[in-house]
Design an enzyme around this catalytic site. Structure first.
Site, PDB file in Angstrom:
ATOM      1  N   SER A   1       0.855  -1.190   0.000  1.00  0.00           N
ATOM      2  CA  SER A   1       0.000   0.000   0.000  1.00  0.00           C
ATOM      3  C   SER A   1       0.887   1.235   0.000  1.00  0.00           C
ATOM      4  O   SER A   1       2.022   1.195   0.492  1.00  0.00           O
ATOM      5  CB  SER A   1      -0.899   0.012   1.248  1.00  0.00           C
ATOM      6  OG  SER A   1      -1.545   1.264   1.398  1.00  0.00           O
TER       7      SER A   1
ATOM      8  N   TYR B   1      -1.769  -0.371  10.493  1.00  0.00           N
ATOM      9  CA  TYR B   1      -1.877  -0.953   9.145  1.00  0.00           C
ATOM     10  C   TYR B   1      -0.674  -0.546   8.294  1.00  0.00           C
ATOM     11  O   TYR B   1      -0.084  -1.374   7.588  1.00  0.00           O
ATOM     12  CB  TYR B   1      -3.183  -0.484   8.506  1.00  0.00           C
ATOM     13  CG  TYR B   1      -3.369  -0.867   7.065  1.00  0.00           C
ATOM     14  CD1 TYR B   1      -3.793  -2.153   6.714  1.00  0.00           C
ATOM     15  CD2 TYR B   1      -3.152   0.046   6.040  1.00  0.00           C
ATOM     16  CE1 TYR B   1      -3.986  -2.506   5.386  1.00  0.00           C
ATOM     17  CE2 TYR B   1      -3.339  -0.290   4.708  1.00  0.00           C
ATOM     18  CZ  TYR B   1      -3.758  -1.564   4.391  1.00  0.00           C
ATOM     19  OH  TYR B   1      -3.950  -1.908   3.069  1.00  0.00           O
TER      20      TYR B   1
ATOM     21  N   LYS C   1       2.380  -2.684   6.138  1.00  0.00           N
ATOM     22  CA  LYS C   1       2.609  -2.531   4.704  1.00  0.00           C
ATOM     23  C   LYS C   1       4.037  -2.087   4.409  1.00  0.00           C
ATOM     24  O   LYS C   1       4.607  -2.448   3.371  1.00  0.00           O
ATOM     25  CB  LYS C   1       1.588  -1.561   4.111  1.00  0.00           C
ATOM     26  CG  LYS C   1       0.162  -2.102   4.123  1.00  0.00           C
ATOM     27  CD  LYS C   1       0.060  -3.427   3.378  1.00  0.00           C
ATOM     28  CE  LYS C   1      -1.343  -3.999   3.370  1.00  0.00           C
ATOM     29  NZ  LYS C   1      -1.427  -5.256   2.592  1.00  0.00           N
TER      30      LYS C   1
END
Length: 252
Positions: free
Chosen positions: A145, A158, A162
């Site tokens: 991401s 998160y 990533k």
């Protein structure tokens, strides 16, 4: 000649029940790959499988939770017994159970996010590399991401996972190059999926995100799939250890 054909190739795609994973599966199938669809939800996978078959493609669905290495090991044994090898591995499954400041996240949130987003792809590569070697080489694509490069507010946990995927991609690319296995990553920006529902359903928040995207819009899952098709095909035969950013110009 530039060759995008995936005929006679077998691909395994995690998180294939919806969103980017489903789009990637449909995209690979449209270029000739047989797709092994993996997710913790067998019901959701059947929707993707049926769509592929309606278009004349070949696919099957297998239930497996990426947060449990033992299930991943059993999955690899299952695939080995049925196919003996695979050519393509797409690590797409991911989760984002927490939307808030990092300092307020508890251990449960940390563990769940890391187990699925980081541990899962690592053990998929660990257990499936021998099957790719048996095929004479192949391609691995990790779906990371843009958050792994530039963490947005309220998505720090998160984003850490990533960033780890990006580092993992580069590390495995160097280790596996001599085994004729290419390892790359795709970094989507804001894409209309269930994972981004908290943003997409909030008009004020969505507007703020779009202001940072030069193209002024979010992506559709199929717009991410095209980059994956390139990375697993012979068109990218000299490409490994790289990250393709699909973000409408946000990081430019």
């Amino acid at each position: 000649m530039i060759n995008f054909s995936l005929k006679h190739k077998t691909a395994i795609i995690t998180g294939a029940s919806r969103g980017i994973g489903a789009a990637i599966s449909i995209g690979l199938s449209s270029f000739g790959a047989h797709c092994i669809l993996v997710s913790r939800s067998l019901e959701g996978l059947k929707n993707t499988e049926n769509e592929i078959k309606k278009s004349g493609g070949s696919a099957e669905s297998i239930e497996c939770h990426m947060g449990y290495p033992k299930q991943i090991e059993s999955l690899s044994e299952n695939i080995h017994n049925h196919y003996g090898k695979i050519d393509i591995l797409i690590n797409n499954a991911g989760t984002n159970p927490y939307f808030g400041e990092m300092i307020d996240a508890d251990e449960r949130i940390w563990d769940k996010t890391n187990d699925v987003n980081l541990k899962g792809p690592f053990f998929m590569i660990k257990h499936f590399v021998p099957l790719i070697i048996r095929a004479g080489g192949g391609s691995i694509v990790n779906i990371a991401s843009v958050n792994g490069i530039s963490p947005p507010p309220m998505q720090g946990i998160y984003s850490i996972t990533k960033a780890g995927i990006i580092s993992m991609t580069k590390g495995f690319a160097k280790e596996l190059a001599k085994k004729n296995i290419r390892v790359n990553a795709v970094l989507p920006g804001l894409t209309d999926t269930k994972l981004t529902k908290v943003v997409m359903d909030n008009e004020k928040m969505k507007k703020q995100f779009l202001q940072n995207i030069p193209m002024g819009r979010n992506a559709t899952p199929m717009e991410i799939a095209g980059a994956v098709v390139y990375l697993v095909s012979e068109a990218s035969s000299y490409t490994t250890g790289t990250c393709i950013v699909c973000d409408g110009g946000m990081l430019a």
